[in-house]
Design a protein around this motif. Structure first.
Motif, PDB file in Angstrom:
ATOM      1  N   ALA A   1      -1.672   5.859  -9.545  1.00 46.87           N
ATOM      2  CA  ALA A   1      -0.876   4.627  -9.557  1.00 46.87           C
ATOM      3  C   ALA A   1      -1.053   3.866 -10.860  1.00 46.87           C
ATOM      4  N   GLU A   2      -2.278   3.805 -11.358  1.00 45.40           N
ATOM      5  CA  GLU A   2      -2.541   3.092 -12.603  1.00 45.40           C
ATOM      6  C   GLU A   2      -1.843   3.776 -13.775  1.00 45.40           C
TER       7      GLU A   2
ATOM      8  N   ALA B   1      -3.984   3.356  -0.342  1.00 48.18           N
ATOM      9  CA  ALA B   1      -4.316   2.775  -1.645  1.00 48.18           C
ATOM     10  C   ALA B   1      -3.446   1.550  -1.901  1.00 48.18           C
ATOM     11  N   ARG B   2      -4.036   0.553  -2.518  1.00 52.48           N
ATOM     12  CA  ARG B   2      -3.274  -0.637  -2.903  1.00 52.48           C
ATOM     13  C   ARG B   2      -2.367  -0.311  -4.082  1.00 52.48           C
TER      14      ARG B   2
ATOM     15  N   VAL C   1       0.832  -1.202   0.000  1.00 56.79           N
ATOM     16  CA  VAL C   1       0.000   0.000   0.000  1.00 56.79           C
ATOM     17  C   VAL C   1       0.870   1.256   0.000  1.00 56.79           C
ATOM     18  N   PHE C   2       0.228   2.390  -0.255  1.00 56.87           N
ATOM     19  CA  PHE C   2       0.907   3.676  -0.144  1.00 56.87           C
ATOM     20  C   PHE C   2      -0.106   4.731   0.245  1.00 56.87           C
ATOM     21  N   GLY C   3       0.374   5.809   0.835  1.00 56.63           N
ATOM     22  CA  GLY C   3      -0.517   6.878   1.251  1.00 56.63           C
ATOM     23  C   GLY C   3       0.166   7.823   2.212  1.00 56.63           C
TER      24      GLY C   3
END
Length: 309
Positions: free
Chosen positions: A265-266, A111-112, A88-90
């Motif tokens: 991210a996408e 977020a994954r 994850v990140f955030g």
């Protein structure tokens, strides 16, 4: 105890040091993350300097940093949808810094990470890229129209320029002369603010005025580009409230919406967006990394690789 870097009092770089602090524990709705990478941002030194203490009270000593990417190693009560082992990140919760081997994130704002996204790139997204994405959503520059970015060479400006250009917006960005090639690589026309005739050059490029302006410099920057601001120009700014009001500007802010992070991210994972990580330091060199950002002339993003010594 986990390795962490922070500050023992409000002030300059002399109050920074590695801290002997216990491992954080996730509370209701939070996840504990083993940090793999942490973003370094101007807000970090401003927090250390005490500029944000009125709305971000901290118990000292405090760990620096607000954005991380890593692996979930624990969850607090009430957390669903995330479990140990998830990447994850955030942004960290208030009081839990990111320049550390362990950090705490709000589960509903974590977020994954999709396949193809590195921890280093992910750590560069929550603050700078998130601010750029949401700022453009507010300004809503249309394809074929113009966006003027003041401070296009930094982390926020670099992402904003790419996102706008991707949507067919004509982007003009101010930056130092040394960053001209970098800014133009983002799809923008660069104008050097440290050369004479900036106002004339902008009026030449934008004879009808700028449709939208993203001011990432603040201070008196809007005064310097007043010649291309019209009654219809929409402006977002980091300038003080008085300056913003003078130009009919709205303040630039960030919500931390995980939907924003997932969208970014996408784009990065698909190779469509460069998060512009240009310097990576080990956690042991956190002081050097923050000094580079505090100096104010860094190009793109600086990230700490917490997995290296």
């Amino acid at each position: 105890m986990p390795l962490a870097y922070g500050f023992i009092d409000y002030g300059g770089p002399d109050v920074q040091r590695f801290l002997d602090v216990p491992a954080p524990e996730p509370r209701q709705g939070e996840v504990l993350v083993e940090v793999r990478a942490a973003g370094v941002n101007p807000v970090d030194w401003k927090v250390r300097a005490g500029m944000h203490r009125a709305f971000l009270p901290l118990s000292l000593p405090a760990i620096l940093g607000r954005e991380v990417a890593g692996t979930v190693v624990g969850t607090g009560p009430g957390v669903t949808g995330l479990a140990a082992g998830d990447a994850v990140f955030g942004s960290t919760v208030g009081g839990s810094g990111g320049y550390a081997e362990l950090a705490v994130l709000p589960a509903d704002r974590a977020a994954r990470m999709p396949d193809g996204l590195s921890f280093t790139d992910a750590a560069a997204l929550p603050i700078a890229a998130g601010t750029a994405y949401e700022g453009l959503a507010t300004l809503a520059p249309a394809a074929g129209r113009t966006l003027l970015i003041l401070g296009a060479g930094g982390g926020v400006g670099a992402v904003a320029a790419q996102l706008a250009a991707m949507d067919g917006v004509r982007v003009v960005g101010t930056a130092s002369g040394a960053k001209r090639a970098f800014v133009e690589s983002l799809g923008a026309t660069a104008v050097a603010y440290d050369h004479d005739g900036v106002g004339d050059r902008l009026r030449e490029l934008l004879p009808g005025g700028a449709d939208t302006v993203l001011d990432l410099v603040g201070g008196d920057a809007l005064h310097g580009v007043a010649g291309v601001l019209t009654a219809g120009t929409r402006v977002l700014t980091v300038a003080a409230e008085e300056t913003a009001a003078r130009f009919g500007a709205r303040p630039l802010s960030r919500t931390g919406d995980p939907g924003t992070l997932s969208a970014l991210a996408e784009l990065v994972a698909a190779g469509k967006l460069d998060p512009c990580v240009r310097r990576v330091f080990p956690l042991a060199a956190a002081a050097e990394a923050l000094a580079l950002v505090e100096d104010g002339h860094v190009t793109g993003k600086v990230v700490l690789d917490v997995t290296t010594s």
